[in-house]
Design a protein around this motif. Structure first.
Motif, PDB file in Angstrom:
ATOM      1  N   ASP A 162       0.198 -10.323   9.118  1.00  0.00           N
ATOM      2  CA  ASP A 162      -1.124 -10.962   9.689  1.00  0.00           C
ATOM      3  C   ASP A 162      -1.369 -12.513   9.843  1.00  0.00           C
TER       4      ASP A 162
ATOM      5  N   HIS B  23      -2.733  -1.164  10.413  1.00  0.00           N
ATOM      6  CA  HIS B  23      -2.483  -2.431   9.945  1.00  0.00           C
ATOM      7  C   HIS B  23      -3.497  -2.755   9.092  1.00  0.00           C
TER       8      HIS B  23
ATOM      9  N   GLU C 100      -1.308  -5.732  18.987  1.00  0.00           N
ATOM     10  CA  GLU C 100      -2.354  -5.203  18.412  1.00  0.00           C
ATOM     11  C   GLU C 100      -3.312  -4.610  19.180  1.00  0.00           C
TER      12      GLU C 100
ATOM     13  N   HIS D  32       1.145 -13.100  13.778  1.00  0.00           N
ATOM     14  CA  HIS D  32       0.706 -13.873  14.946  1.00  0.00           C
ATOM     15  C   HIS D  32       1.285 -15.269  14.894  1.00  0.00           C
TER      16      HIS D  32
ATOM     17  N   HIS E 289       3.622  -7.265  11.540  1.00  0.00           N
ATOM     18  CA  HIS E 289       2.364  -7.458  12.135  1.00  0.00           C
ATOM     19  C   HIS E 289       1.951  -8.940  11.949  1.00  0.00           C
TER      20      HIS E 289
HETATM   21 ZN   LIG Z   1      -3.564  -8.982  13.739  1.00  0.00          ZN
END
Ligand SMILES: [Zn+2]
Length: 268
Positions: free
Chosen positions: A217, A168, A108, A10, A8
């Protein structure tokens, strides 16, 4: 050399605009054989597909972030920037990608009771259900955001009969997570701020080993507060997992990699 995974992240975030390619190449050099970049709205979803075409270790997960999912219901003075787009059309786009086998997960997606008011809950659940349905029909995992709606999200997944799920940055009760992992085999991905977060350490120590995944994240949740996170910090999480369980580093890395392979890589 051990294989690592970030389920996970970004990397589409603007904080990577200056050095995105260098960061992605460094991930490969360190043994991150799977970096699952998660989308949140149309723009990031498309950018992720482009990145995945360029780099074999970039694995796409496309989704709609809960806040984006209900952007039409937000008050005019809502403090964070959101995108304006056709949610139903984006769900169709994600489904088409699942059908074409270009994505490894849906996400997500999820439920949020921290940034969003109660009057959005029904709408949030409607979008989540549609996305989860794609995951079920194409046999790919859903990557779930559950902030302050952990119990409800666990309930929904059980009710919908979800088999492949990753919770997550789970912030709910540890007992609830362990019970869900034991009963359903769902995974929980532990972010790299685990270094300074006791609740996440507790999860790392007490979840069934086959239900543990690593995530960042990034650019958020760095081991050191206030710094930009990046996928390479999963290696520190693996090291912590090893020390908490009395395992060798390689054993911890292999366990997480096997879990990733079981849930995210199509079998047979
Ligand atoms: Zn996220």
């Amino acid at each position: 050399m051990s294989k690592y995974v970030d389920v996970h992240t970004h990397l589409t975030d603007t904080s990577f605009d200056a050095d995105r390619d260098a960061v992605i190449e460094e991930c490969a050099r360190l043994g991150l054989e799977a970096v699952v970049v998660n989308g949140t709205e149309p723009q990031s979803n498309r950018m992720i597909l482009e990145l995945a075409e360029q780099y074999p270790h970039i694995q796409p997960a496309l989704g709609i972030y809960p806040v984006e999912a209900v952007h039409e219901l937000l008050p005019v003075d809502y403090p964070r920037p959101t995108c304006v787009f056709d949610v139903a059309a984006e769900i169709e786009f994600i489904e088409a990608q699942a059908a074409a086998k270009t994505i490894v997960a849906v996400g997500e997606c999820g439920l949020d009771g921290y940034c969003l008011e109660e009057q959005t809950y029904v709408a949030q659940e409607k979008v989540l259900e549609a996305l989860v349905d794609i995951g079920i029909r194409y046999d790919i995992p859903v990557i779930l955001h559950t902030r302050k709606r952990e119990r409800r999200c666990l309930e929904m997944m059980a009710h919908l009969g979800v088999q492949k799920a990753d919770f997550h940055c789970y912030g709910g009760r540890t007992k609830l997570a362990i019970a869900a992992a034991e009963k359903h085999g769902w995974c929980f991905s532990i972010p790299s701020n685990v270094q300074r977060n006791e609740a996440h350490q507790k999860l790392l120590k007490s979840l069934p080993p086959e239900c543990i995944l690593t995530e960042t994240d990034a650019p958020y949740l760095a081991p050191e507060r206030g710094t930009r996170n990046w996928p390479g910090t999963v290696i520190q999480t693996v090291e912590l997992l090893a020390s908490l369980r009395g395992w060798h580093h390689a054993q911890a890395a292999d366990q997480v990699w096997q879990n990733y392979s079981r849930v995210f890589v199509p079998q047979g």
